[in-house]
Design a protein around this motif. Structure first.
Motif, PDB file in Angstrom:
ATOM      1  N   UNK A 154      -6.154  15.066  21.252  1.00  0.00           N
ATOM      2  CA  UNK A 154      -5.853  16.250  22.051  1.00  0.00           C
ATOM      3  C   UNK A 154      -6.900  17.322  21.826  1.00  0.00           C
ATOM      4  N   UNK A 155      -7.361  17.899  22.884  1.00  0.00           N
ATOM      5  CA  UNK A 155      -8.325  18.982  22.742  1.00  0.00           C
ATOM      6  C   UNK A 155      -7.588  20.284  22.493  1.00  0.00           C
ATOM      7  N   UNK A 156      -8.160  21.120  21.649  1.00  0.00           N
ATOM      8  CA  UNK A 156      -7.583  22.442  21.444  1.00  0.00           C
ATOM      9  C   UNK A 156      -8.226  23.400  22.421  1.00  0.00           C
ATOM     10  N   UNK A 157      -7.676  24.622  22.487  1.00  0.00           N
ATOM     11  CA  UNK A 157      -8.210  25.602  23.428  1.00  0.00           C
ATOM     12  C   UNK A 157      -9.508  26.213  22.938  1.00  0.00           C
ATOM     13  N   UNK A 158     -10.099  27.052  23.778  1.00  0.00           N
ATOM     14  CA  UNK A 158     -11.333  27.765  23.423  1.00  0.00           C
ATOM     15  C   UNK A 158     -11.117  29.270  23.585  1.00  0.00           C
ATOM     16  N   UNK A 159     -12.045  30.022  23.018  1.00  0.00           N
ATOM     17  CA  UNK A 159     -11.970  31.471  23.171  1.00  0.00           C
ATOM     18  C   UNK A 159     -12.743  31.901  24.413  1.00  0.00           C
ATOM     19  N   UNK A 160     -12.400  33.091  24.921  1.00  0.00           N
ATOM     20  CA  UNK A 160     -13.143  33.655  26.057  1.00  0.00           C
ATOM     21  C   UNK A 160     -13.617  35.044  25.646  1.00  0.00           C
ATOM     22  N   UNK A 161     -14.839  35.364  26.004  1.00  0.00           N
ATOM     23  CA  UNK A 161     -15.405  36.670  25.691  1.00  0.00           C
ATOM     24  C   UNK A 161     -16.012  37.222  26.976  1.00  0.00           C
ATOM     25  N   UNK A 162     -15.427  38.288  27.497  1.00  0.00           N
ATOM     26  CA  UNK A 162     -15.988  38.923  28.698  1.00  0.00           C
ATOM     27  C   UNK A 162     -16.506  40.287  28.300  1.00  0.00           C
ATOM     28  N   UNK A 163     -17.789  40.560  28.546  1.00  0.00           N
ATOM     29  CA  UNK A 163     -18.371  41.842  28.131  1.00  0.00           C
ATOM     30  C   UNK A 163     -18.938  42.586  29.328  1.00  0.00           C
ATOM     31  N   UNK A 164     -18.369  43.754  29.593  1.00  0.00           N
ATOM     32  CA  UNK A 164     -18.883  44.667  30.612  1.00  0.00           C
ATOM     33  C   UNK A 164     -19.194  43.948  31.926  1.00  0.00           C
ATOM     34  N   UNK A 165     -18.246  43.113  32.371  1.00  0.00           N
ATOM     35  CA  UNK A 165     -18.484  42.345  33.593  1.00  0.00           C
ATOM     36  C   UNK A 165     -18.365  43.243  34.811  1.00  0.00           C
ATOM     37  N   UNK A 166     -19.401  43.205  35.652  1.00  0.00           N
ATOM     38  CA  UNK A 166     -19.377  43.961  36.899  1.00  0.00           C
ATOM     39  C   UNK A 166     -19.659  43.009  38.042  1.00  0.00           C
ATOM     40  N   UNK A 167     -18.972  43.244  39.139  1.00  0.00           N
ATOM     41  CA  UNK A 167     -19.178  42.388  40.303  1.00  0.00           C
ATOM     42  C   UNK A 167     -19.098  43.258  41.537  1.00  0.00           C
ATOM     43  N   UNK A 168     -20.195  43.305  42.253  1.00  0.00           N
ATOM     44  CA  UNK A 168     -20.275  44.198  43.405  1.00  0.00           C
ATOM     45  C   UNK A 168     -20.445  43.367  44.671  1.00  0.00           C
ATOM     46  N   UNK A 169     -19.602  43.637  45.673  1.00  0.00           N
ATOM     47  CA  UNK A 169     -19.713  42.938  46.952  1.00  0.00           C
ATOM     48  C   UNK A 169     -20.161  43.900  48.027  1.00  0.00           C
ATOM     49  N   UNK A 170     -20.825  43.351  49.015  1.00  0.00           N
ATOM     50  CA  UNK A 170     -21.119  44.155  50.197  1.00  0.00           C
ATOM     51  C   UNK A 170     -20.089  43.809  51.257  1.00  0.00           C
ATOM     52  N   UNK A 171     -19.339  44.803  51.671  1.00  0.00           N
ATOM     53  CA  UNK A 171     -18.313  44.582  52.678  1.00  0.00           C
ATOM     54  C   UNK A 171     -18.966  44.483  54.055  1.00  0.00           C
ATOM     55  N   UNK A 172     -18.301  43.868  55.028  1.00  0.00           N
ATOM     56  CA  UNK A 172     -18.885  43.753  56.373  1.00  0.00           C
ATOM     57  C   UNK A 172     -19.192  45.124  56.961  1.00  0.00           C
ATOM     58  N   UNK A 173     -18.421  46.138  56.555  1.00  0.00           N
ATOM     59  CA  UNK A 173     -18.653  47.487  57.087  1.00  0.00           C
ATOM     60  C   UNK A 173     -19.953  48.079  56.542  1.00  0.00           C
ATOM     61  N   UNK A 174     -20.547  47.415  55.525  1.00  0.00           N
ATOM     62  CA  UNK A 174     -21.770  47.952  54.955  1.00  0.00           C
ATOM     63  C   UNK A 174     -21.524  48.660  53.629  1.00  0.00           C
ATOM     64  N   UNK A 175     -20.283  49.018  53.356  1.00  0.00           N
ATOM     65  CA  UNK A 175     -19.973  49.652  52.068  1.00  0.00           C
ATOM     66  C   UNK A 175     -20.023  48.614  50.956  1.00  0.00           C
ATOM     67  N   UNK A 176     -20.306  49.094  49.753  1.00  0.00           N
ATOM     68  CA  UNK A 176     -20.222  48.170  48.623  1.00  0.00           C
ATOM     69  C   UNK A 176     -18.894  48.407  47.912  1.00  0.00           C
ATOM     70  N   UNK A 177     -18.364  47.313  47.374  1.00  0.00           N
ATOM     71  CA  UNK A 177     -17.068  47.386  46.697  1.00  0.00           C
ATOM     72  C   UNK A 177     -17.256  46.830  45.299  1.00  0.00           C
ATOM     73  N   UNK A 178     -16.748  47.551  44.306  1.00  0.00           N
ATOM     74  CA  UNK A 178     -16.809  47.050  42.938  1.00  0.00           C
ATOM     75  C   UNK A 178     -15.524  46.293  42.640  1.00  0.00           C
ATOM     76  N   UNK A 179     -15.586  44.962  42.782  1.00  0.00           N
ATOM     77  CA  UNK A 179     -14.391  44.171  42.507  1.00  0.00           C
ATOM     78  C   UNK A 179     -14.107  44.173  41.006  1.00  0.00           C
TER      79      UNK A 179
END
Lengths: 275, 265, 290
Positions: B1-26
């Motif tokens: 059986x495999x055991x689980x793993x750890x997750x480390x998320x650091x300062x994650x940013x994700x920016x999308x460009x909306x169809x309207x032209x605005x950017x959205x910070x998801x």
């Protein structure tokens, strides 16, 4: 249970559809008979055409008299059918590959797009004389012409079909570790297949005419060659016979393609499976 | 059986460009640490970044900046080591049930025979052994979800990501799937990150609830209720307190106040 | 200017591909062996196509009043070349357009008539399917026997090829309309004409437009095929005249011309379709729901 469904009264019951089709076919033949009485020599009646088909199917004095081999219609039909099938198969394989590759890699799309746009709008027929001059051998020209056309059609179809595949299947496959090969073989091709079959049928439908034209323009063998010889002696009855026999092969191959489609889409719900 | 793993998320940013032209910070600078074997629920309203965070961990959505590490390795694309169950029905309809479960195993390089054997074993464990040769269309929605669960567990991925997997199912089916999922999780010790907008679902499943709001983590709540979390345990003071905290973050109180005020007028 | 630059930057790979194709053709023109016959290189380079080959098109000019006729001993002139190309292009386009319109109109009307009842639909289904499976281009000699090697024969041939597609397409489109729409309209007391105008017509409109895209290529093939084998005029025929002497330059010239014509016909049709569909936004959007 099944039988009862078959005999259920109504126009959407299988029996009703079958009977109507038979009556429709009979009416068409009757109409043809009437037309042949009115037109005369250039519109042979259905029974004469049927007799002609049977008499000349595998051995023919008439064709021998025109300087063709004595084998009747069959070897010519097989020759044309084989060239068409070969050409379509090659074209389908190439078209699906380039179409899927264009879906996967933007670069491939940008390179193939102008080529497909040019040759998709060009009536491919105009290439026939070039192919005949370049390749000399009619069979080769014929097969490449058909393959070329089928490749363009299938490229367009597979590109559109793969873009229509729900992206969630791709995402799911990627999180299950699918590489490009698994993605194409096990996700994209099966998902796009129903649409691809539509492209294959269109490619076949056009291929018969293209093959015939290539032969009409100067072959030593094949249905087109027979038609040319028969035209010279005004033998309309035989022309109608061999054209209808070629059509019969076209129908047969279409039925085979549809049978393949039915097998390949057996995972779909019944309503969605109809072509 | 495999055991689980750890997750480390650091300062994650994700920016999308909306169809309207605005950017959205998801995602607007998310920091999260998940311990091996934890069952974490991401709770929040639609459009606040829960799914984006999950897809970023899966490697399906690239980050604009920041870093995601799973088991110490930086994520740069999807992998069979991070199994994902989607809200939509993603079981491949053109493969028989057994081939669906075996798909990930074959991608890992197992032979067809090995893959089929393991897949059969997992179908047994989700109680679908009789449906191995069926087409997915012949199964109910809940059964197809069990196929998806068997598929991701079978690959032995140490991390499982679930994006509102039971959202489209009826209540009873959902309850039975909670039972199945917690049982498989406690037996195999995988890490699970589970996105939901349903607080009750989170209370039944999670060790830890992260409240996601405006592309960031608004709160980090530990759920130490004993399992199984039946109706009585979900009505305990601890559970009620957690529910209240979450609804406050989601802005439910203000909404209700406003409606009440409007009703009085 | 800015828009042009952006277009070039965005599509640079595509543009480079076209350039590469043109250069490859040109290079092949220089590298391929020249044949014994003068004026028939295996792959004609562009300066040959737009030089001697273009000038040579004046060989096909027949009317002395407007330009010298080489077949009567006159000299080759640019004027004659363009007159010949224009004359035969006009003939081909006339056959294409008139055949197309006649076929589309008659095919659609027949389709609407047959689609009215499920009995006629059932009667026509199989014969029409079989008719459509007959390879169109193989029947050119038959049309010659029936209608002669004439202009009219070519038009009828194009009309037949196009018409069958519209016939079948219209029947399919009508039978795909969910019957509850028509029943609902009947319960609201709609007349037959009103049902046709507000339900059937908007429902088949997209089908008609997609048939145009499909049949435009078919019509081009039909008219060129008819000229290859039947009628002794038109630009399709010019290719055959040129092929008789392996005059590849002239063949390539006509091919390029046909490419331009076909491309223009697609472009024009897209514009017309966009115009018409924007005139009837309601019907287009309604049919999208059907």
């Amino acid at each position: 249970m099944r039988l009862r469904k078959f005999f259920r009264i109504g126009l959407d019951a299988p029996l009703g559809i079958f009977l109507l089709s038979v009556i429709g076919l009979a009416l068409t033949l009757a109409l043809w008979q009437v037309a042949s009485e009115l037109v005369g020599r250039y519109m042979p009646p259905p029974l004469a055409v049927l007799n002609n088909m049977i008499a000349n199917f595998s051995a023919s004095r008439a064709l021998q008299g025109l300087g063709l081999p004595p084998g009747g219609y069959l070897p010519h039909l097989m020759y044309t059918v084989w060239n068409v099938t070969l050409g379509v198969s090659i074209g389908v394989a190439i078209g699906i590959t380039t179409g899927l590759a264009s879906w996967r890699w933007r670069m491939v799309d940008e390179v193939t797009d102008p080529i497909v746009t040019i040759f998709g709008t060009l009536p491919i027929l105009v290439a026939a004389p070039f192919f005949l001059i370049w390749f000399g051998l009619v069979a080769f020209a014929q097969v490449s012409l058909v393959a070329f056309y089928a490749a363009v059609i299938l490229h367009l179809y597979s590109l559109r079909a793969s873009r229509n595949v729900d992206p969630r299947y791709r995402d799911y496959a990627l999180t299950l570790g699918a590489n490009d090969s698994a993605l194409f073989r096990r996700i994209m091709v099966p998902a796009a297949l129903p649409e691809l079959v539509g492209g294959i049928r269109i490619a076949f439908a056009a291929a018969w005419g293209l093959a015939a034209i290539a032969e009409l323009l100067g072959a030593q063998f094949g249905v087109g060659r027979v038609i040319v010889s028969l035209t010279a002696v005004y033998d309309v009855e035989s022309i109608v016979s061999i054209v209808l026999l070629l059509s019969a092969f076209a129908v047969l191959l279409d039925v085979l393609v549809l049978a393949g489609r039915a097998w390949a889409t057996r995972w779909m719900p019944r309503e969605a499976r109809r072509p | 059986m495999t055991a689980g793993v750890s997750i480390e998320v650091q300062d994650a940013r994700c920016r999308f460009r909306h169809v309207s032209g605005n950017t959205i910070d998801a995602l607007a600078g998310v920091d999260v640490t998940v311990q091996p074997g934890e069952f974490v629920c991401l709770v929040g309203r639609s459009g606040h970044g829960k799914s984006t965070l999950l897809r970023a961990i899966a490697g399906l959505t690239p980050l604009s900046s920041g870093i995601v590490q799973v088991g110490g390795t930086t994520v740069d694309g999807p992998s069979v080591d991070r199994g994902m169950v989607f809200q939509e029905d993603t079981v491949f309809p053109w493969m028989r049930v057994i081939d669906n479960v075996a798909f990930g195993l074959k991608n890992k390089g197992l032979s067809a025979q090995q893959a089929t054997d393991i897949a059969k074993d997992w179908l047994q464990r989700v109680d679908l052994a009789d449906f191995a040769a069926s087409w997915p269309r012949e199964l109910s929605g809940g059964m197809r979800k069990r196929v998806a669960i068997a598929t991701v567990f079978a690959t032995e991925a140490p991390l499982l990501l679930m994006d509102e997997p039971f959202g489209a199912l009826d209540y009873v089916t959902r309850l039975s799937l909670y039972g199945l999922l917690t049982e498989l999780w406690s037996r195999t010790g995988r890490t699970i990150v589970f996105v939901t907008h349903d607080i009750e679902e989170a209370l039944i499943l999670a060790d830890r609830i992260l409240v996601i709001k405006d592309g960031g983590v608004a709160d980090d709540l530990r759920v130490s209720l004993p399992r199984p979390r039946d109706e009585e345990r979900r009505a305990s003071p601890e559970a009620v307190a957690i529910t209240k905290t979450i609804t406050r973050h989601l802005g439910l109180a203000e909404l209700l106040d406003r409606h009440a005020g409007e009703a009085q007028k | 200017m800015k828009a042009l630059r952006r277009y070039v930057v965005e599509r640079k790979v595509s543009l480079l591909t076209i350039l590469a194709l043109l250069l490859a053709w040109q290079a092949a023109g220089y590298l391929s062996p020249t044949s014994a016959l003068r004026g028939s290189p295996l792959v004609p380079p562009f300066e040959f196509i737009f030089g001697p080959a273009l000038l040579g098109m004046s060989d096909y000019w027949q009317y002395e009043a407007l330009a010298p006729v080489p077949s009567l001993g006159g000299e080759q002139t640019w004027r004659g070349a363009f007159l010949a190309l224009g004359y035969h292009s006009a003939l081909t386009l006339w056959r294409l357009v008139s055949g197309f319109v006649i076929g589309a109109v008659i095919g659609t009307i027949l389709g609407l008539l047959v689609a009215r009842s499920s009995i006629t639909r059932g009667l026509f289904a199989l014969p029409l399917h079989l008719l459509r499976m007959i390879p169109l281009l193989a029947t050119i000699p038959l049309f010659q026997f029936w209608f002669g090697a004439t202009n009219m024969s070519a038009i009828i041939f194009v009309a037949y090829g196009v018409g069958v597609v519209y016939f079948v397409g219209t029947i399919n489109a009508v039978s795909n309309i969910p019957p509850r729409y028509i029943e609902y309209a009947r319960t609201l007391g709609a007349s037959e004409w009103r049902i046709f105008r507000s339900i059937i017509f908007p429902a088949i409109l997209p089908e008609l437009f997609s048939s145009v895209m499909l049949t435009l290529g078919l019509a081009w093939s039909a008219v060129i095929g008819a000229e290859y084998i039947g009628v002794n005029s038109g630009i399709g025929r010019m290719i055959i005249w040129a092929e008789f002497f392996s005059n590849t330059g002239r063949m390539a010239l006509v091919t390029i011309l046909l490419m331009v014509y076909a491309g223009l016909s697609y472009f024009l049709f897209r514009r017309i379709a966009a115009r018409i569909l924007s005139w009837m936004p309601s019907s287009a959007s309604r049919s999208a729901v059907l």
